[in-house]
Design an enzyme around this catalytic site. Structure first.
Site, PDB file in Angstrom:
ATOM      1  CG  ASP A 184      -1.886   1.191   1.492  1.00 52.89           C
ATOM      2  OD1 ASP A 184      -2.607   1.446   0.553  1.00 52.89           O
ATOM      3  OD2 ASP A 184      -1.374   1.890   2.614  1.00 52.89           O
ATOM      4  CG  ASP A 243      -1.904   7.881   2.598  1.00 51.39           C
ATOM      5  OD1 ASP A 243      -0.986   8.328   3.283  1.00 51.39           O
ATOM      6  OD2 ASP A 243      -3.112   8.328   2.728  1.00 51.39           O
TER       7      ASP A 243
HETATM    8  P1  B16 Z   1      -6.802   9.806  -4.064  1.00 43.48           P
HETATM    9  P2  B16 Z   1      -3.618   4.183  -0.170  1.00 43.48           P
HETATM   10  C1  B16 Z   1      -5.528   6.164  -0.147  1.00 43.48           C
HETATM   11  O1  B16 Z   1      -4.063   5.755  -0.425  1.00 43.48           O
HETATM   12  C2  B16 Z   1      -5.667   6.856   0.951  1.00 43.48           C
HETATM   13  O2  B16 Z   1      -5.267   6.208   2.302  1.00 43.48           O
HETATM   14  C3  B16 Z   1      -7.227   7.378   1.276  1.00 43.48           C
HETATM   15  O3  B16 Z   1      -6.935   8.495   2.301  1.00 43.48           O
HETATM   16  C4  B16 Z   1      -7.400   8.376  -0.226  1.00 43.48           C
HETATM   17  O4  B16 Z   1      -8.784   8.620  -0.134  1.00 43.48           O
HETATM   18  C5  B16 Z   1      -7.208   7.209  -1.344  1.00 43.48           C
HETATM   19  O5  B16 Z   1      -5.933   6.660  -1.351  1.00 43.48           O
HETATM   20  C6  B16 Z   1      -7.603   7.921  -2.609  1.00 43.48           C
HETATM   21  O6  B16 Z   1      -6.661   8.933  -3.076  1.00 43.48           O
HETATM   22  O7  B16 Z   1      -7.759  10.985  -3.692  1.00 43.48           O
HETATM   23  O8  B16 Z   1      -5.319  10.410  -4.242  1.00 43.48           O
HETATM   24  O9  B16 Z   1      -6.928   9.163  -5.365  1.00 43.48           O
HETATM   25  O10 B16 Z   1      -3.660   3.957   1.445  1.00 43.48           O
HETATM   26  O11 B16 Z   1      -4.589   3.197  -0.649  1.00 43.48           O
HETATM   27  O12 B16 Z   1      -2.214   3.961  -0.690  1.00 43.48           O
HETATM   28 MG    MG Z   2      -2.709   3.116   3.259  1.00 41.02          MG
END
Ligand code: B16
Ligand code: MG
Length: 212
Positions: free
Chosen positions: A9, A11
């Site tokens: 993953d 974030d």
């Molecule tokens: P975006 P991950 C996720 O990343 C985030 O944890 C989540 O908070 C966010 O809403 C999602 O990506 C979508 O992000 O707006 O940049 O498309 O933890 O799956 O790497």
């Molecule tokens: Mg994450």
């Protein structure tokens, strides 16, 4: 080796953009007069942009049209992307960098499995634009975590079966997605005590012990 591929993953595992997500959603919620705090923000980990917006709108007395919702999500994303420009190689910790390099040396295929549609921008900002063998992200899926699609695609991109890959996650939604896809999961942070986690991690570098 028990596994051939490792799917990370982004974030909360490789780097931390959750504060930027929080600030951008907070600015949107304040403009709309909707209550939003860090506790609600925690529910957005691993969840797609539109699903995150729906969670925020649970506190809105007004119901909005699909078109309005798309405009809100775009507004948030524009603010968020401006913040991403502040990121640099300094936002990749030495521990994460060294661990990734060591895993590569041990011969694992390394992939990303992230819900974010901004994955490639973030990886570029932190100097990992060309590092991974495959990237599966919000741009190649139709169902967000806890659906396993993002990890199943990542496994497919590195030509491996789920049982031959380990997923590394920080969010409960991600640990559940791994489980539902037939993957073992190493969980850090919130995911370290999730029922779907196979290996709880205290530190990212603990992966080197699990994968000895
Ligand atoms: P975006 P991950 C996720 O990343 C985030 O944890 C989540 O908070 C966010 O809403 C999602 O990506 C979508 O992000 O707006 O940049 O498309 O933890 O799956 O790497
Ligand atoms: Mg994450």
């Amino acid at each position: 080796m028990k596994y051939k591929g490792i799917i990370f993953d982004l974030d909360g595992v490789i780097c931390f953009t959750d504060e930027y997500h929080y600030l951008a959603w907070k600015a949107l919620a304040d403009r709309l007069g909707i209550y939003f705090d860090r506790q609600i923000n925690n529910r957005l980990r691993g969840v797609s942009r539109m699903a995150s917006l729906e969670i925020i709108l649970e506190n809105s007395p007004i119901s909005y049209s699909q078109q309005e919702k798309e405009a809100f999500a775009a507004e948030k994303n524009e603010m968020y992307r401006k913040m991403l420009l502040n990121m640099s190689e300094d936002d990749l910790s030495q521990e994460v960098r060294d661990t990734l390099v060591e895993l590569r040396k041990r011969g694992y295929l390394l992939a990303i499995g992230s819900s974010s549609r901004n994955t490639r921008t973030i990886l570029g900002q932190i100097g990992l634009g060309d590092f991974f063998d495959a990237i599966s992200d919000g741009t190649n899926i139709t169902h967000s975590k806890p659906d396993p699609e993002v990890f199943l695609k990542a496994a497919e991109f590195i030509d491996q079966k789920p049982q031959d890959c380990l997923v590394v996650e920080d969010a409960s939604s991600g640990a559940e997605a791994a489980f539902r896809g037939g993957f073992d999961c190493a969980g850090i942070g919130e995911a370290s005590h999730d029922i779907h986690t196979t290996y709880p991690l205290e530190h990212f570098s603990d992966l080197l012990t699990i994968l000895e």
